[in-house]
Design a protein around this motif. Structure first.
Motif, PDB file in Angstrom:
ATOM      1  N   ASP A 513       1.166  -1.420   0.336  1.00  0.00           N
ATOM      2  CA  ASP A 513       0.421  -0.412   0.081  1.00  0.00           C
ATOM      3  C   ASP A 513       0.996   0.997  -0.032  1.00  0.00           C
ATOM      4  O   ASP A 513       0.983   1.418   1.094  1.00  0.00           O
ATOM      5  N   PHE A 514       0.896   2.069  -1.185  1.00  0.00           N
ATOM      6  CA  PHE A 514       1.912   2.678  -1.542  1.00  0.00           C
ATOM      7  C   PHE A 514       0.923   4.733  -1.471  1.00  0.00           C
ATOM      8  O   PHE A 514       0.209   4.032  -2.608  1.00  0.00           O
ATOM      9  N   ARG A 515       1.480   5.487  -0.986  1.00  0.00           N
ATOM     10  CA  ARG A 515       0.876   7.019  -0.944  1.00  0.00           C
ATOM     11  C   ARG A 515       1.627   7.226  -1.381  1.00  0.00           C
ATOM     12  O   ARG A 515       3.105   8.081  -1.948  1.00  0.00           O
ATOM     13  N   GLU A 520       6.413   7.547  -8.455  1.00  0.00           N
ATOM     14  CA  GLU A 520       6.960   7.194  -7.586  1.00  0.00           C
ATOM     15  C   GLU A 520       7.068   5.777  -6.953  1.00  0.00           C
ATOM     16  O   GLU A 520       8.040   5.890  -6.666  1.00  0.00           O
ATOM     17  N   TYR A 521       6.202   5.507  -7.137  1.00  0.00           N
ATOM     18  CA  TYR A 521       5.701   4.035  -6.838  1.00  0.00           C
ATOM     19  C   TYR A 521       7.327   3.267  -7.059  1.00  0.00           C
ATOM     20  O   TYR A 521       7.927   2.329  -6.264  1.00  0.00           O
ATOM     21  N   LYS A 522       6.856   2.813  -8.372  1.00  0.00           N
ATOM     22  CA  LYS A 522       8.515   2.211  -9.362  1.00  0.00           C
ATOM     23  C   LYS A 522       9.598   2.790  -8.763  1.00  0.00           C
ATOM     24  O   LYS A 522      10.221   1.975  -8.726  1.00  0.00           O
ATOM     25  N   GLU A 523       9.905   4.234  -8.934  1.00  0.00           N
ATOM     26  CA  GLU A 523      11.382   4.466  -8.583  1.00  0.00           C
ATOM     27  C   GLU A 523      11.917   4.418  -7.173  1.00  0.00           C
ATOM     28  O   GLU A 523      12.805   3.943  -6.807  1.00  0.00           O
ATOM     29  N   GLN A 524      10.557   4.278  -6.530  1.00  0.00           N
ATOM     30  CA  GLN A 524      10.981   4.573  -5.290  1.00  0.00           C
ATOM     31  C   GLN A 524      11.300   2.567  -4.894  1.00  0.00           C
ATOM     32  O   GLN A 524      11.793   2.203  -3.815  1.00  0.00           O
ATOM     33  N   PHE A 525      10.882   2.151  -5.519  1.00  0.00           N
ATOM     34  CA  PHE A 525      11.171   0.341  -5.263  1.00  0.00           C
ATOM     35  C   PHE A 525      11.865  -0.506  -6.846  1.00  0.00           C
ATOM     36  O   PHE A 525      11.583  -1.436  -6.202  1.00  0.00           O
ATOM     37  N   GLY A 526      12.234   0.953  -7.109  1.00  0.00           N
ATOM     38  CA  GLY A 526      13.212  -0.060  -8.514  1.00  0.00           C
ATOM     39  C   GLY A 526      12.008  -0.979  -9.016  1.00  0.00           C
ATOM     40  O   GLY A 526      13.147  -1.661 -10.132  1.00  0.00           O
ATOM     41  N   ILE A 527      11.474  -0.511  -9.340  1.00  0.00           N
ATOM     42  CA  ILE A 527      10.417  -1.309 -10.814  1.00  0.00           C
ATOM     43  C   ILE A 527      10.475  -0.216 -12.006  1.00  0.00           C
ATOM     44  O   ILE A 527      10.783   0.287 -12.161  1.00  0.00           O
TER      45      ILE A 527
END
Length: 531
Positions: A513-515, A520-527
């Motif tokens: 669950d990502f706010r 931003e989600y891809k960048e933070q988790f390196g996806i």
């Protein structure tokens, strides 16, 4: 590799396109785009030889293998997944199956030995490295299918289409014709397909309503519009810029000619009876007659106007799921899942096919019950639900406006205006809902949501069957919407357009669950979902 000469296609008096001449070259990947009904699929079927044009010729250089994505998902029901994919190379399939039968013979005669030698040569020609089984398993696993020996008839319909995609990719054809290959694929599988197609060294023609996919894969765009098929260099975004520039240039040219026409007409009317100006008036009359004021052709593209409004202001309590468990047989979908939506949340639910995204939507809407846990919806909440199987739910003989009339929506004038915003003209509104295409049914459901004015939207794959213009309009509508959103989608452009929170269902009850936005989600988790 593919030559198109003077191609024209009519259905009765309806002209789709005429006098189309193109050369489709090796190494180019063509995105075939156009509004629903413009003739994209018909054009692709003509290229593949499935249907004959009204006039014109298609010539494919000899010696090249052509692959066409099949649409009959029930054609291989008694095949295993592995055999259904192998059937994509019919010559190899026949040789392997005949070898298997001959090896089962009780005695090996000279004839059988000779035939086995012949079949071994065929197998070596079609599969020199003897890696067909490994390649088939790799393709299927990349599409999320790992039980290679199960029968096709045991698969869900969406997964049958994945096998058909694997079938056409397996032989590595020189020329590929693909109609909506990303349908039924999750984000991971689409990313894998992009990489596969970018490695394709032959010629590719692909229809897709996924803008991100077209941008990643295509080197050229074929635009079916104005009764023509026009080629543009570049991907979808580059086509969009070029197309708008051409339209503006044509508009300016037309306005310039109209102004000149008006000035000539005024001069002629004023001085034609004046002897001293008669010669000038005659000269201007000749110029006027030569002036070509051709109307700008009407594009087949029409942008729907999607606007979601609220019937009721949303309160502080929106939606809360507490300690939710859900299993199907031994498959864990949700495990002690807690999920609370706050005011302003616009949630995109992503994840590979089969992890339970639709199940989550059905639990939220009380269509199914969780095994344990509680679902609490706020007192002010008025939900609107777009189910994944909307096409199956919109049936019957009611006319479009009759279907949308109910106790809440009685105003026929408002209903007709809403349908008009979703590109149903007055005549089209007389159709029965059961006879609509998939894209039309989805536009009807979006019309219904606009009419009921919910303050919480639960949308399960709403972009399926919509054209690019409608998907863009939907993304803008969700971005501007004052309510809350829970939307399942594999369309990355749509998710990017509206989401400020990501629920990533990874399977076996694991959920992130990502706010923040999808980027931003891809960048933070390196996806990486890039090609």
């Amino acid at each position: 590799m593919v030559s198109i000469q003077s191609l024209t296609m009519r259905f009765g008096t309806h002209l789709l396109f005429e006098d189309v001449s193109l050369e489709l070259n090796r190494g180019n990947r063509y995105g075939l785009i156009g509004a629903n009904g413009a003739g994209k699929t018909t054009f692709l079927k003509i290229l593949s030889g499935e249907i004959e044009p009204t006039s014109g010729e298609i010539n494919i250089d000899s010696g090249f293998r052509v692959g066409v994505l099949k649409q009959d998902q029930f054609a291989f029901e008694d095949f295993s997944l592995k055999d259904a994919v192998l059937y994509g190379n019919k010559r190899l399939y026949d040789a392997i199956k005949e070898k298997e039968e001959l090896y089962m013979s009780e005695e090996f005669t000279d004839f059988i030995n000779d035939r086995l030698s012949e079949l071994e040569i065929i197998t070596a020609e079609e599969d020199p490295t003897y890696e067909y089984e490994t390649r088939i398993e790799k393709i299927l696993s990349s599409l999320g299918l790992t039980n290679y020996d199960m029968l096709m008839k045991e698969l869900e319909t969406a997964d049958k289409f994945k096998v058909l995609l694997a079938q056409v990719l397996f032989p590595k054809p020189d020329i590929l014709f693909l109609d909506e290959p990303t349908n039924n694929l999750d984000i991971d599988a689409i990313s894998w397909l992009e990489k596969e197609l970018n490695r394709h060294e032959g010629t590719l023609v692909v229809i897709s309503h996924d803008r991100h996919f077209l941008n990643r894969v295509c080197t050229n765009i074929l635009d079916v519009d104005f009764k023509k098929v026009r080629e543009f260099s570049g991907n979808y975004d580059e086509w969009y810029i070029a197309s708008n520039l051409l339209t503006k240039k044509a508009q300016m040219e037309r306005e310039k000619k109209l102004k000149e026409k008006e000035e000539l007409e005024k001069f002629i009317a004023r001085f034609s009876a004046n002897a001293s100006k008669a010669r000038q008036a005659t000269s201007r009359q000749k110029r006027l007659e030569k002036l070509d004021i051709s109307d700008i052709q009407t594009s087949s593209r029409r942008d729907p106007s999607i606007l979601f409004r609220l019937n009721r202001e949303i309160g502080n309590e929106v939606l809360e799921l507490s300690d939710i468990d859900k299993k199907f047989d031994d498959k864990v979908i949700l495990n002690n899942f807690n999920f609370k939506i706050e005011k302003g949340d616009k949630v995109a639910v992503i994840g590979r096919s089969g992890v339970g995204k639709s199940t989550l939507c059905k639990i939220i809407t009380a269509e199914i019950k969780p095994d344990s846990g509680n679902v609490h919806m706020g007192a002010t909440i008025e939900p609107g639900y777009f189910a994944q199987d909307t096409n199956n739910k919109i049936t019957g003989e009611l006319k479009l406006y009759e279907y949308l009339q109910d106790e809440k929506n009685k105003d026929l004038d408002e209903i007709r205006k809403c349908l008009g915003r979703m590109l149903f003209s007055g005549e089209e509104q007389e159709k029965s809902v059961g006879n609509l295409s998939g894209g039309e049914k989805h536009r009807v459901m979006l019309s219904k949501l606009m009419l009921i004015k919910p303050n919480l939207l639960i949308l399960d794959e709403p972009n399926n069957h919509l054209d690019l213009e409608a998907i863009i309009a939907l993304g803008e509508a969700l971005y501007n919407y004052a309510g809350c959103v829970v939307c399942v989608s594999h369309d990355r452009e749509l998710v990017d357009a509206f989401a400020n929170r990501i629920i990533h269902m990874k399977g076996d009850g694991e959920i992130v669950d990502f706010r923040g936005s999808f980027e931003e989600y891809k960048e933070q988790f390196g996806i990486s979902y890039e090609s």
